[in-house]
Design a protein around this motif. Structure first.
Motif, PDB file in Angstrom:
ATOM      1  N   PHE A   1      24.215 -10.988 -10.457  1.00  0.00           N
ATOM      2  CA  PHE A   1      23.117 -10.832  -9.508  1.00  0.00           C
ATOM      3  C   PHE A   1      22.704 -12.203  -8.977  1.00  0.00           C
ATOM      4  CE2 PHE A   1      23.129  -7.532 -12.683  1.00  0.00           C
ATOM      5  CZ  PHE A   1      23.188  -6.386 -11.890  1.00  0.00           C
ATOM      6  N   TYR A   2      22.549 -12.291  -7.652  1.00  0.00           N
ATOM      7  CA  TYR A   2      22.305 -13.561  -6.978  1.00  0.00           C
ATOM      8  C   TYR A   2      20.967 -13.563  -6.257  1.00  0.00           C
ATOM      9  CZ  TYR A   2      27.211 -14.406  -7.910  1.00  0.00           C
ATOM     10  OH  TYR A   2      28.412 -14.588  -8.541  1.00  0.00           O
ATOM     11  N   GLU A   3      20.459 -14.763  -6.050  1.00  0.00           N
ATOM     12  CA  GLU A   3      19.228 -14.950  -5.283  1.00  0.00           C
ATOM     13  C   GLU A   3      19.480 -14.571  -3.814  1.00  0.00           C
ATOM     14  OE1 GLU A   3      16.320 -15.835  -6.534  1.00  0.00           O
ATOM     15  OE2 GLU A   3      17.070 -16.243  -8.561  1.00  0.00           O
TER      16      GLU A   3
ATOM     17  N   SER B   1      33.761  -5.463  -6.815  1.00  0.00           N
ATOM     18  CA  SER B   1      33.115  -5.119  -5.547  1.00  0.00           C
ATOM     19  C   SER B   1      31.945  -6.053  -5.292  1.00  0.00           C
ATOM     20  CB  SER B   1      32.635  -3.666  -5.522  1.00  0.00           C
ATOM     21  OG  SER B   1      31.469  -3.492  -6.284  1.00  0.00           O
ATOM     22  N   ILE B   2      31.773  -6.375  -4.035  1.00  0.00           N
ATOM     23  CA  ILE B   2      30.574  -7.060  -3.587  1.00  0.00           C
ATOM     24  C   ILE B   2      29.657  -5.889  -3.229  1.00  0.00           C
ATOM     25  CG2 ILE B   2      29.604  -8.806  -2.048  1.00  0.00           C
ATOM     26  CD1 ILE B   2      32.097  -9.663  -3.878  1.00  0.00           C
ATOM     27  N   ASP B   3      28.820  -5.524  -4.171  1.00  0.00           N
ATOM     28  CA  ASP B   3      28.178  -4.214  -4.135  1.00  0.00           C
ATOM     29  C   ASP B   3      27.313  -3.986  -2.905  1.00  0.00           C
ATOM     30  OD1 ASP B   3      28.428  -1.912  -5.819  1.00  0.00           O
ATOM     31  OD2 ASP B   3      26.255  -2.021  -6.065  1.00  0.00           O
ATOM     32  N   ASN B   4      26.523  -4.970  -2.517  1.00  0.00           N
ATOM     33  CA  ASN B   4      25.686  -4.776  -1.333  1.00  0.00           C
ATOM     34  C   ASN B   4      26.542  -4.616  -0.079  1.00  0.00           C
ATOM     35  OD1 ASN B   4      26.186  -7.595  -1.988  1.00  0.00           O
ATOM     36  ND2 ASN B   4      25.080  -8.055  -0.103  1.00  0.00           N
ATOM     37  N   LYS B   5      27.670  -5.331  -0.012  1.00  0.00           N
ATOM     38  CA  LYS B   5      28.573  -5.222   1.134  1.00  0.00           C
ATOM     39  C   LYS B   5      29.260  -3.849   1.134  1.00  0.00           C
ATOM     40  CE  LYS B   5      30.958  -9.046   2.500  1.00  0.00           C
ATOM     41  NZ  LYS B   5      32.090 -10.013   2.587  1.00  0.00           N
ATOM     42  N   LYS B   6      29.659  -3.396  -0.054  1.00  0.00           N
ATOM     43  CA  LYS B   6      30.305  -2.085  -0.191  1.00  0.00           C
ATOM     44  C   LYS B   6      29.354  -0.978   0.249  1.00  0.00           C
ATOM     45  CE  LYS B   6      30.733   0.243  -4.022  1.00  0.00           C
ATOM     46  NZ  LYS B   6      30.941   0.622  -5.372  1.00  0.00           N
ATOM     47  N   ARG B   7      28.085  -1.141  -0.057  1.00  0.00           N
ATOM     48  CA  ARG B   7      27.088  -0.118   0.279  1.00  0.00           C
ATOM     49  C   ARG B   7      26.469  -0.344   1.657  1.00  0.00           C
ATOM     50  NH1 ARG B   7      25.842   2.521  -4.608  1.00  0.00           N
ATOM     51  NH2 ARG B   7      26.616   1.387  -6.406  1.00  0.00           N
ATOM     52  N   ASN B   8      26.916  -1.397   2.336  1.00  0.00           N
ATOM     53  CA  ASN B   8      26.434  -1.735   3.677  1.00  0.00           C
ATOM     54  C   ASN B   8      24.913  -1.917   3.697  1.00  0.00           C
ATOM     55  OD1 ASN B   8      26.956  -2.431   6.312  1.00  0.00           O
ATOM     56  ND2 ASN B   8      26.659  -0.351   7.073  1.00  0.00           N
TER      57      ASN B   8
ATOM     58  N   GLU C   1      23.382  -5.204   3.348  1.00  0.00           N
ATOM     59  CA  GLU C   1      23.120  -6.641   3.362  1.00  0.00           C
ATOM     60  C   GLU C   1      21.757  -6.897   3.991  1.00  0.00           C
ATOM     61  OE1 GLU C   1      26.511  -9.348   3.942  1.00  0.00           O
ATOM     62  OE2 GLU C   1      27.572  -7.526   4.543  1.00  0.00           O
ATOM     63  N   SER C   2      20.961  -7.749   3.325  1.00  0.00           N
ATOM     64  CA  SER C   2      19.606  -8.027   3.763  1.00  0.00           C
ATOM     65  C   SER C   2      19.250  -9.459   3.391  1.00  0.00           C
ATOM     66  CB  SER C   2      18.653  -7.049   3.068  1.00  0.00           C
ATOM     67  OG  SER C   2      17.325  -7.503   3.173  1.00  0.00           O
ATOM     68  N   PRO C   3      18.497 -10.152   4.255  1.00  0.00           N
ATOM     69  CA  PRO C   3      18.092 -11.518   3.916  1.00  0.00           C
ATOM     70  C   PRO C   3      17.085 -11.567   2.770  1.00  0.00           C
ATOM     71  CG  PRO C   3      17.139 -10.852   6.030  1.00  0.00           C
ATOM     72  CD  PRO C   3      18.069  -9.757   5.592  1.00  0.00           C
ATOM     73  N   GLU C   4      16.415 -10.453   2.471  1.00  0.00           N
ATOM     74  CA  GLU C   4      15.420 -10.419   1.398  1.00  0.00           C
ATOM     75  C   GLU C   4      16.016 -10.096   0.032  1.00  0.00           C
ATOM     76  OE1 GLU C   4      14.758  -8.044   4.124  1.00  0.00           O
ATOM     77  OE2 GLU C   4      13.971  -9.753   5.226  1.00  0.00           O
ATOM     78  N   ILE C   5      17.213  -9.527   0.017  1.00  0.00           N
ATOM     79  CA  ILE C   5      17.828  -9.083  -1.238  1.00  0.00           C
ATOM     80  C   ILE C   5      19.107  -9.868  -1.469  1.00  0.00           C
ATOM     81  CG2 ILE C   5      18.835  -7.122  -2.465  1.00  0.00           C
ATOM     82  CD1 ILE C   5      17.093  -5.314  -0.677  1.00  0.00           C
ATOM     83  N   GLY C   6      19.237 -10.419  -2.655  1.00  0.00           N
ATOM     84  CA  GLY C   6      20.436 -11.175  -2.990  1.00  0.00           C
ATOM     85  C   GLY C   6      21.628 -10.256  -3.228  1.00  0.00           C
ATOM     86  N   PRO C   7      22.823 -10.767  -3.037  1.00  0.00           N
ATOM     87  CA  PRO C   7      24.023  -9.960  -3.271  1.00  0.00           C
ATOM     88  C   PRO C   7      24.258  -9.729  -4.767  1.00  0.00           C
ATOM     89  CG  PRO C   7      24.636 -12.204  -2.718  1.00  0.00           C
ATOM     90  CD  PRO C   7      23.140 -12.115  -2.576  1.00  0.00           C
ATOM     91  N   SER C   8      25.085  -8.761  -5.048  1.00  0.00           N
ATOM     92  CA  SER C   8      25.511  -8.515  -6.426  1.00  0.00           C
ATOM     93  C   SER C   8      27.007  -8.251  -6.421  1.00  0.00           C
ATOM     94  CB  SER C   8      24.753  -7.347  -7.042  1.00  0.00           C
ATOM     95  OG  SER C   8      24.986  -6.162  -6.315  1.00  0.00           O
TER      96      SER C   8
ATOM     97  N   PRO D   1      29.827 -18.343  -6.482  1.00  0.00           N
ATOM     98  CA  PRO D   1      28.677 -19.136  -6.938  1.00  0.00           C
ATOM     99  C   PRO D   1      28.170 -18.670  -8.307  1.00  0.00           C
ATOM    100  CG  PRO D   1      28.122 -17.844  -4.969  1.00  0.00           C
ATOM    101  CD  PRO D   1      29.535 -17.545  -5.308  1.00  0.00           C
ATOM    102  N   LYS D   2      27.395 -19.522  -8.940  1.00  0.00           N
ATOM    103  CA  LYS D   2      26.792 -19.190 -10.240  1.00  0.00           C
ATOM    104  C   LYS D   2      25.687 -18.157 -10.006  1.00  0.00           C
ATOM    105  CE  LYS D   2      24.475 -21.545 -14.125  1.00  0.00           C
ATOM    106  NZ  LYS D   2      24.616 -20.487 -15.020  1.00  0.00           N
ATOM    107  N   PRO D   3      25.722 -17.039 -10.746  1.00  0.00           N
ATOM    108  CA  PRO D   3      24.707 -15.998 -10.534  1.00  0.00           C
ATOM    109  C   PRO D   3      23.359 -16.371 -11.147  1.00  0.00           C
ATOM    110  CG  PRO D   3      26.208 -15.363 -12.289  1.00  0.00           C
ATOM    111  CD  PRO D   3      26.733 -16.656 -11.718  1.00  0.00           C
ATOM    112  N   ALA D   4      22.301 -15.759 -10.644  1.00  0.00           N
ATOM    113  CA  ALA D   4      20.964 -15.942 -11.202  1.00  0.00           C
ATOM    114  C   ALA D   4      20.842 -15.179 -12.523  1.00  0.00           C
ATOM    115  CB  ALA D   4      19.904 -15.458 -10.217  1.00  0.00           C
ATOM    116  N   SER D   5      21.529 -14.030 -12.615  1.00  0.00           N
ATOM    117  CA  SER D   5      21.531 -13.273 -13.863  1.00  0.00           C
ATOM    118  C   SER D   5      22.815 -12.461 -13.978  1.00  0.00           C
ATOM    119  CB  SER D   5      20.301 -12.365 -13.977  1.00  0.00           C
ATOM    120  OG  SER D   5      20.331 -11.372 -12.991  1.00  0.00           O
TER     121      SER D   5
END
Length: 167
Positions: free
Chosen positions: A24-26, A50-57, A59-66, A103-107
């Protein structure tokens, strides 16, 4: 509630095991890969990424990718009773060889998936099993068919048919 034959049938079901790892990323972090999901065929540990947010379409500037990683069955079975922190590090090491610029994940969340996919379903079963009629108690799922989307649909349709016949 269930008879001895049903109990034996249910106990005969077997499953493969694997691990799932979530990174989980910032917000604002970029994961630069040209795909949303990919099956990995040549790694002794990782089977799916999977780049989960991309897979689920979503993507948002407020939510980090996973990023979600599934291990292959062999790795999962071989490490079923291993320390979760050690397994997590092994998966991360393999992931780095596949995606060195990640990149290094936040969690991070590592999850043992003891019952991943059915390897042997209930024999001669039509996608469900009626355990009791008064009140009606029916069980279904991939343990009564096979582990893929079609197996889930087959079981659901079988459940609907069984319920209708008892209305």
């Amino acid at each position: 509630v269930i008879n001895e034959n049903q109990k034996q049938q249910l106990e005969s079901v077997s499953y493969s095991s694997r691990y799932a790892l979530g990174l989980f990323y910032e917000a604002g972090t970029r994961i630069d890969v040209p795909w949303a999901a990919q099956y990995i065929t040549n790694n002794p540990c990782i089977r799916f990424i999977s780049i989960d947010n991309k897979k689920r379409n979503i993507e948002s500037p407020e939510i980090g990718p996973s990023v979600v990683i599934h291990t292959n069955v062999t790795f999962g079975c071989n490490h079923l009773d291993s320390d979760l922190a050690e397994v997590q590090q092994l998966i991360l090491n393999h992931l780095e060889s596949i995606l060195p610029s990640l990149p290094k994940p936040a969690s991070i969340k590592c999850q043992k998936w003891r019952y991943s996919q059915v390897t042997k379903a209930v024999p001669n079963c039509p996608g469900q099993m009626i355990l009791h009629t008064q009140p009606l108690l029916i069980c279904g799922g991939d343990g009564f068919t096979h582990s893929n989307f079609d197996g889930c649909i087959d079981s659901a349709m079988s459940l609907v048919k069984a319920i209708k016949s008892h209305l």
